[in-house]
Design a protein around this motif. Structure first.
Motif, PDB file in Angstrom:
ATOM      1  N   SER A 297       0.830  -1.203   0.000  1.00  0.00           N
ATOM      2  CA  SER A 297       0.000   0.000   0.000  1.00  0.00           C
ATOM      3  C   SER A 297       0.870   1.262   0.000  1.00  0.00           C
ATOM      4  CB  SER A 297      -1.014  -0.073   1.145  1.00  0.00           C
ATOM      5  OG  SER A 297      -0.738   0.852   2.128  1.00  0.00           O
ATOM      6  N   LYS A 298       1.986   1.248   0.751  1.00  0.00           N
ATOM      7  CA  LYS A 298       2.875   2.422   0.758  1.00  0.00           C
ATOM      8  C   LYS A 298       3.473   2.661  -0.624  1.00  0.00           C
ATOM      9  CE  LYS A 298       4.447   2.527   5.551  1.00  0.00           C
ATOM     10  NZ  LYS A 298       5.483   2.061   6.468  1.00  0.00           N
ATOM     11  N   THR A 299       3.939   1.564  -1.278  1.00  0.00           N
ATOM     12  CA  THR A 299       4.603   1.754  -2.576  1.00  0.00           C
ATOM     13  C   THR A 299       3.585   2.047  -3.690  1.00  0.00           C
ATOM     14  OG1 THR A 299       4.667  -0.643  -2.845  1.00  0.00           O
ATOM     15  CG2 THR A 299       6.700   0.406  -2.107  1.00  0.00           C
ATOM     16  N   GLN A 300       2.340   1.603  -3.485  1.00  0.00           N
ATOM     17  CA  GLN A 300       1.325   1.977  -4.482  1.00  0.00           C
ATOM     18  C   GLN A 300       1.027   3.475  -4.364  1.00  0.00           C
ATOM     19  OE1 GLN A 300      -1.444  -1.116  -3.613  1.00  0.00           O
ATOM     20  NE2 GLN A 300      -0.792  -2.346  -5.365  1.00  0.00           N
ATOM     21  N   GLN A 301       1.046   3.953  -3.106  1.00  0.00           N
ATOM     22  CA  GLN A 301       0.787   5.375  -2.903  1.00  0.00           C
ATOM     23  C   GLN A 301       1.923   6.250  -3.427  1.00  0.00           C
ATOM     24  OE1 GLN A 301      -0.140   6.090   1.241  1.00  0.00           O
ATOM     25  NE2 GLN A 301      -1.979   4.844   1.034  1.00  0.00           N
ATOM     26  N   ASN A 302       3.170   5.824  -3.184  1.00  0.00           N
ATOM     27  CA  ASN A 302       4.272   6.688  -3.637  1.00  0.00           C
ATOM     28  C   ASN A 302       4.690   6.416  -5.090  1.00  0.00           C
ATOM     29  OD1 ASN A 302       6.037   4.467  -3.652  1.00  0.00           O
ATOM     30  ND2 ASN A 302       7.022   5.004  -1.717  1.00  0.00           N
TER      31      ASN A 302
END
Ligand code: GDP
Length: 373
Positions: A297-302
């Motif tokens: 989820s973090k890497t999808q957001q960034n």
């Protein structure tokens, strides 16, 4: 005695009469024709393959992966067409690479992790990259006694590593098998690799998340894990944290976590974690999955998640070009190479000049064929 043409024809010699014999069945197995018809039917059309894969038919998926792994030109062409036609259904999964030296507990971990994911409603495909494997020799994942429980889980599919070949070739086939598994509805892909060489780099170039399994207490040198592999890991798991080993595992965890601070920051923007687990006692498994979800989820957001997949797709395009060019060159120039090699060994030609001569010959041959065609 009645007069007969021949005594054998007399009624008392009737037993000597040659009978017609027992009626023979049309074939040894009356069902054989139907069976043969069915066997022939397993040579499917491309439409049947695509339909079967998209329906999640495991038999058809396995046959399609066999085409991907085949060295036959016609098989390769069908495989490529299948992948292209499945493209809209590819990519909707979390791709996880798992490495660690033999004995670190990879298969035990994959079994526990896979069973947990299955109980959560996921469909899991387990693939492997092991360039040294030969199916007949009980290769990595080839041995059916490994992951027995997971192998019998209807929500899991386990496929051994493509048999021995160049690392690039084996890795490409695994990546294509992964695509077909995704098209067949597997939403979590686990790719296992032995932590002893270059295969980690290959698996890293096709997964979203990379797990390294370590054992507490044993030094890195002992475990044969190179620093580069530790740098690649998104999470390091200290496995076998059970029984009298728990304290040692926790100590290793804190030491490693400190050591990771001295490593260059990850491009993902997410700091790598060190976690403890017991694959055997199924402890720490849920936490590892939650950690992976959090990373995704973090890497999808960034934006890193998609960026990395894009880079991987580009990498494999160039890898495939390089592999094909190399294979074509070496097969076309086989005889000329033998001659040139001898000249180089006898000091009649420099390595550089020999290489240029061979390349020149190759390019001329290729352009001659093109003009001829
Ligand atoms: P691989 O070679 O990395 O796939 O390792 P295996 O999964 O085959 O495990 C090697 C050995 O370690 C086996 O005897 C396992 O039973 C044992 N093992 C694996 N995981 C654990 C664990 O969490 N705790 C303990 N105590 N033993 C484990």
């Amino acid at each position: 005695m009645q007069h007969c043409e021949h005594p054998e024809n007399a009624p008392e010699y009737e037993g000597l009469k040659v009978n017609k014999g027992i009626e023979q069945p049309a074939a040894m197995n009356p069902d054989i024709h139907n069976r043969l018809k069915n066997i022939k039917k397993t040579v499917l059309t491309t439409d049947e393959y695509v339909e079967g894969i998209l329906k999640g038919d495991i038999n058809i998926l396995s046959q399609a992966i066999t085409l991907v792994e085949s060295a036959r030109e016609d098989h390769k062409n069908v495989a490529q067409e299948l992948i292209n036609r499945c493209l809209p259904s590819i990519g909707k999964s979390v791709r996880i690479g798992i490495t660690g030296v033999p004995g670190a507990g990879k298969s035990t971990f994959i079994e526990s992790f896979g069973k947990y994911l299955s109980s959560e409603g996921h469909k899991i495909a387990v693939l492997a990259i092991d360039p040294s494997s030969e199916r007949s020799k009980g290769s990595i994942l080839g041995d059916k006694t490994r992951m027995e429980e997971l192998a019998s889980d209807p929500r899991a599919y386990i496929r051994p590593s493509p048999s021995a070949g160049s690392l690039g070739g084996v890795a490409r086939k695994t990546r294509e098998a992964m695509f077909l598994c995704e098209a067949a509805g597997f939403n979590i892909i686990l790719i296992e690799t032995v932590g002893v060489g270059q295969s980690e780099t290959a698996v890293h170039s096709m997964v979203d998340f990379f797990l390294l399994l370590q054992i507490a207490g044993a030094g890195d040198e002992l475990q044969g894990i190179k620093r580069g592999i530790m740098e690649m890991a998104d999470t390091i798991i200290i496995n076998k944290a059970d029984g009298s080993n728990i304290q040692r595992a926790e100590l290793s965890q804190s030491q490693l976590q400190t050591a990771l601070h001295f490593f260059p920051p990850h491009e993902s923007g997410v700091e790598p974690k060190v976690m403890t687990a017991s694959a055997y006692e199924k402890r720490g498994i849920k936490e590892i999955w939650e950690n992976i979800l959090c990373y995704c989820s973090k890497t999808q957001q960034n934006g890193y998640f998609d960026e990395k997949r894009g880079q991987q797709a580009k990498y494999w395009m160039y890898e495939t070009i390089n592999e094909q060019l190399r294979n074509h060159f070496y097969s076309k120039q086989k005889d000329a190479i033998t001659v040139a090699e001898k000249k180089v060994l006898r000091n009649e030609l420099s390595s550089f000049a020999a290489a240029f001569e061979l390349l020149e010959g190759y390019f001329q041959d290729v352009s001659f064929r093109k003009n001829d065609g």
